[in-house]
Design a protein around this motif. Sequence first.
Motif, PDB file in Angstrom:
ATOM      1  N   GLU A 197       0.839  -1.198   0.000  1.00 31.39           N
ATOM      2  CA  GLU A 197       0.000   0.000   0.000  1.00 31.39           C
ATOM      3  C   GLU A 197       0.878   1.254   0.000  1.00 31.39           C
ATOM      4  OE1 GLU A 197      -3.937  -1.419   2.501  1.00 31.39           O
ATOM      5  OE2 GLU A 197      -2.179  -0.663   3.583  1.00 31.39           O
ATOM      6  N   ILE A 198       0.358   2.271  -0.633  1.00 29.74           N
ATOM      7  CA  ILE A 198       1.006   3.578  -0.603  1.00 29.74           C
ATOM      8  C   ILE A 198      -0.036   4.636  -0.279  1.00 29.74           C
ATOM      9  CG2 ILE A 198       2.787   2.971  -2.289  1.00 29.74           C
ATOM     10  CD1 ILE A 198       1.121   4.541  -4.378  1.00 29.74           C
ATOM     11  N   GLU A 199       0.397   5.758   0.260  1.00 28.26           N
ATOM     12  CA  GLU A 199      -0.484   6.924   0.341  1.00 28.26           C
ATOM     13  C   GLU A 199      -0.458   7.566  -1.041  1.00 28.26           C
ATOM     14  OE1 GLU A 199       0.455   9.650   3.450  1.00 28.26           O
ATOM     15  OE2 GLU A 199      -0.032   8.238   5.057  1.00 28.26           O
ATOM     16  N   PHE A 200      -1.479   7.276  -1.814  1.00 23.68           N
ATOM     17  CA  PHE A 200      -1.479   7.666  -3.223  1.00 23.68           C
ATOM     18  C   PHE A 200      -1.303   9.175  -3.391  1.00 23.68           C
ATOM     19  CE2 PHE A 200      -4.117   8.273  -7.254  1.00 23.68           C
ATOM     20  CZ  PHE A 200      -3.057   7.963  -8.098  1.00 23.68           C
ATOM     21  N   LEU A 201      -2.007   9.983  -2.590  1.00 29.37           N
ATOM     22  CA  LEU A 201      -1.875  11.435  -2.718  1.00 29.37           C
ATOM     23  C   LEU A 201      -0.462  11.888  -2.349  1.00 29.37           C
ATOM     24  CD1 LEU A 201      -2.922  14.253  -3.233  1.00 29.37           C
ATOM     25  CD2 LEU A 201      -3.835  14.302  -0.901  1.00 29.37           C
ATOM     26  N   THR A 202       0.086  11.344  -1.269  1.00 28.37           N
ATOM     27  CA  THR A 202       1.443  11.717  -0.862  1.00 28.37           C
ATOM     28  C   THR A 202       2.443  11.403  -1.960  1.00 28.37           C
ATOM     29  OG1 THR A 202       0.899  11.300   1.455  1.00 28.37           O
ATOM     30  CG2 THR A 202       3.229  11.367   0.882  1.00 28.37           C
ATOM     31  N   GLU A 203       2.304  10.221  -2.557  1.00 24.36           N
ATOM     32  CA  GLU A 203       3.221   9.837  -3.630  1.00 24.36           C
ATOM     33  C   GLU A 203       2.993  10.659  -4.885  1.00 24.36           C
ATOM     34  OE1 GLU A 203       5.778   7.812  -3.354  1.00 24.36           O
ATOM     35  OE2 GLU A 203       5.279   7.559  -1.232  1.00 24.36           O
ATOM     36  N   MET A 204       1.729  11.012  -5.166  1.00 24.74           N
ATOM     37  CA  MET A 204       1.453  11.878  -6.307  1.00 24.74           C
ATOM     38  C   MET A 204       2.092  13.240  -6.104  1.00 24.74           C
ATOM     39  SD  MET A 204      -0.179  10.696  -8.942  1.00 24.74           S
ATOM     40  CE  MET A 204      -0.036  12.352  -9.553  1.00 24.74           C
ATOM     41  N   ARG A 205       2.025  13.764  -4.886  1.00 20.45           N
ATOM     42  CA  ARG A 205       2.626  15.064  -4.601  1.00 20.45           C
ATOM     43  C   ARG A 205       4.140  15.006  -4.796  1.00 20.45           C
ATOM     44  NH1 ARG A 205       2.612  16.793   0.186  1.00 20.45           N
ATOM     45  NH2 ARG A 205       2.356  19.028  -0.137  1.00 20.45           N
ATOM     46  N   ARG A 206       4.744  13.900  -4.391  1.00 26.67           N
ATOM     47  CA  ARG A 206       6.183  13.753  -4.597  1.00 26.67           C
ATOM     48  C   ARG A 206       6.529  13.694  -6.075  1.00 26.67           C
ATOM     49  NH1 ARG A 206       6.878   9.352   0.265  1.00 26.67           N
ATOM     50  NH2 ARG A 206       7.134  10.878   1.951  1.00 26.67           N
ATOM     51  N   MET A 207       5.700  13.001  -6.839  1.00 24.20           N
ATOM     52  CA  MET A 207       5.963  12.900  -8.267  1.00 24.20           C
ATOM     53  C   MET A 207       5.800  14.254  -8.954  1.00 24.20           C
ATOM     54  SD  MET A 207       4.082  10.753 -11.295  1.00 24.20           S
ATOM     55  CE  MET A 207       3.073  12.191 -11.686  1.00 24.20           C
ATOM     56  N   THR A 208       4.694  14.950  -8.675  1.00 24.91           N
ATOM     57  CA  THR A 208       4.479  16.250  -9.321  1.00 24.91           C
ATOM     58  C   THR A 208       5.503  17.275  -8.847  1.00 24.91           C
ATOM     59  OG1 THR A 208       2.800  16.862  -7.659  1.00 24.91           O
ATOM     60  CG2 THR A 208       2.017  15.871  -9.704  1.00 24.91           C
ATOM     61  N   PHE A 209       5.962  17.126  -7.603  1.00 25.32           N
ATOM     62  CA  PHE A 209       7.004  18.028  -7.120  1.00 25.32           C
ATOM     63  C   PHE A 209       8.304  17.783  -7.899  1.00 25.32           C
ATOM     64  CE2 PHE A 209      10.205  19.803  -4.314  1.00 25.32           C
ATOM     65  CZ  PHE A 209       9.582  20.966  -3.867  1.00 25.32           C
ATOM     66  N   LYS A 210       8.621  16.514  -8.115  1.00 23.11           N
ATOM     67  CA  LYS A 210       9.821  16.181  -8.887  1.00 23.11           C
ATOM     68  C   LYS A 210       9.724  16.755 -10.300  1.00 23.11           C
ATOM     69  CE  LYS A 210      12.537  12.222 -10.523  1.00 23.11           C
ATOM     70  NZ  LYS A 210      12.653  10.740 -10.539  1.00 23.11           N
ATOM     71  N   VAL A 211       8.538  16.640 -10.894  1.00 20.20           N
ATOM     72  CA  VAL A 211       8.339  17.151 -12.253  1.00 20.20           C
ATOM     73  C   VAL A 211       8.502  18.662 -12.295  1.00 20.20           C
ATOM     74  CG1 VAL A 211       6.605  17.529 -14.054  1.00 20.20           C
ATOM     75  CG2 VAL A 211       6.897  15.251 -13.066  1.00 20.20           C
ATOM     76  N   ILE A 212       7.836  19.361 -11.377  1.00 17.65           N
ATOM     77  CA  ILE A 212       7.867  20.822 -11.442  1.00 17.65           C
ATOM     78  C   ILE A 212       9.246  21.361 -11.109  1.00 17.65           C
ATOM     79  CG2 ILE A 212       7.194  21.478  -9.079  1.00 17.65           C
ATOM     80  CD1 ILE A 212       5.686  22.899 -12.325  1.00 17.65           C
ATOM     81  N   VAL A 213       9.962  20.726 -10.188  1.00 21.91           N
ATOM     82  CA  VAL A 213      11.325  21.177  -9.885  1.00 21.91           C
ATOM     83  C   VAL A 213      12.239  20.916 -11.083  1.00 21.91           C
ATOM     84  CG1 VAL A 213      13.355  20.809  -8.430  1.00 21.91           C
ATOM     85  CG2 VAL A 213      11.094  20.993  -7.388  1.00 21.91           C
ATOM     86  N   GLN A 214      12.053  19.789 -11.749  1.00 20.93           N
ATOM     87  CA  GLN A 214      12.843  19.506 -12.947  1.00 20.93           C
ATOM     88  C   GLN A 214      12.574  20.551 -14.025  1.00 20.93           C
ATOM     89  OE1 GLN A 214      15.151  17.264 -13.429  1.00 20.93           O
ATOM     90  NE2 GLN A 214      15.472  17.444 -15.642  1.00 20.93           N
ATOM     91  N   ILE A 215      11.310  20.954 -14.162  1.00 20.06           N
ATOM     92  CA  ILE A 215      10.960  21.987 -15.139  1.00 20.06           C
ATOM     93  C   ILE A 215      11.608  23.320 -14.772  1.00 20.06           C
ATOM     94  CG2 ILE A 215       9.024  23.402 -15.954  1.00 20.06           C
ATOM     95  CD1 ILE A 215       7.327  20.832 -15.927  1.00 20.06           C
TER      96      ILE A 215
END
Length: 491
Positions: free
Chosen positions: A178-196
């Motif tokens: 199990e994962i905290e889907f929202l928490t992991e989504m926030r980490r993913m979108t944060f990685k994307v936006i920082v990369q941008i």
Amino acid sequence: MAGPGLWAVVAAVLAVAIDAIVRIVHGWARESSLGARRRAQLPPGNMGWPVVGAMWSFLWAFKSGNPDSFISSFIRRFGRTGVYRAFMFSSPTILVSNPDACKQVLMDDESFAEGWPKAAVALIGRKSFIGLAREEHRRLRKLTAAPINGFDALTTYLGFIDRTVVETLRRWSEAGGEIEFLTEMRRMTFKVIVQIFLTAADDATMLALERCYTDLNYGVRAMAINLAGFAFHKAFKARKRLVSVLQGILNERRAAWAKGLPRSSMDMMDRLIEAEDEHGRRLDDEEIIDILVMYLNAGHESSAHITMWATLFLQENPEIFAKAKAEQEEIVRSIPPTQNGISLREFRKMEYLSQVIDETLRFVNISFVSFREATKDVFVNGYLIPKGWKVQLWYRSVHMDPEVYPDPKKFNPSRWEGYSPRPGTFLSFGLGTRLCPGNDLAKLEISVFLHHFLLGYKLTRTNPSCRIRYLPHPRPVDNCLAKITKVSDEQ
């Protein structure tokens, strides 16, 4: 001697009397300078108690799980006037809750300027879009349009978004738990936006930015009380740390440019450094940093929440899921064999998926309210909004109005098929000259995730009936605890 029952009655009557007197005195203190004639032209409502005004009922409505009850209480007491007066965030405020009134306010740049609460401006930045006067906003928006939503920029960002989504979904499914889907989504979108923003950001910089931003975000809609123990105090310290990190990177970039050192690629910070207007004027450091902080908020937080909700709604509605998946399968079949991944051409073909996202934006109401300030006396729906008063545009009330959207509490993407909402009825990205400048980037990021999820994965929630928390954004209190399973190879 009077019995305890009589004393209880006396105490209750006294409490009611004191409450009424305090409200009347507070209302008089806030409105007396308008004069009798202008006061008579105000919309219905009252100022409530000093300092708190209507904030208690606002917070109670959202924290009790019934956010629509806040505006409904005004409708119940004063009728469907569409505008009401109250005292919010320490200011006399007009609440606007119907499409025509929202449209008037959002389209009238002569009469209304940005009017965000002090906390939001202090944390996001006085030189971000939410803190700028009309002319400066127009200049900054023009300068930043291409670096954020331009074709070349989106094409550049798409490749990294696509690779990140593919890798993230694979990692979640292979983990098996199990994962905290929202928490992991926030980490993913944060990685994307920082990369941008910052292509070369290392893991330490990424972690420092994420910690600062998380603390900052919880103070954006708090009252601006800069004392230990209050949300704003912690958020303001996080803002200082965040600015320090970004300033350090900016100094390094400017120094490298001055030495003529080569750049491996152009990220958003580079594009903002390079941007100049028709007079040759470029952005200063404060402008660049505040713009990045603003987009960090919009491009990370909102995108993660909307992606989570859209995924849930798709998973919970098999017919909608099947229709959306069929569209994505058809798009994949049309991709040339020599092409690696999806391009903007495929993104533009995602018509039904775009309807799913629009319906999610309407239904969830991540941006449930926006803020303006009257720059002169103006009449809306026949009522006076005095110069200097704050205005709150309640997008949530518009999106959940059954007269605008039949059966508004039903998730129905097909309502958008062949439908062009009239101005003022769909406000997820705002309206007019202050329309969210990152809307294309946000929809691109959400669409790419849903594209890959639909083609090969499913989500199983641990607590499907989990309670929803509505501040600062709607989310399950367990952050959507779930398991991501790979069900097939992508087409």
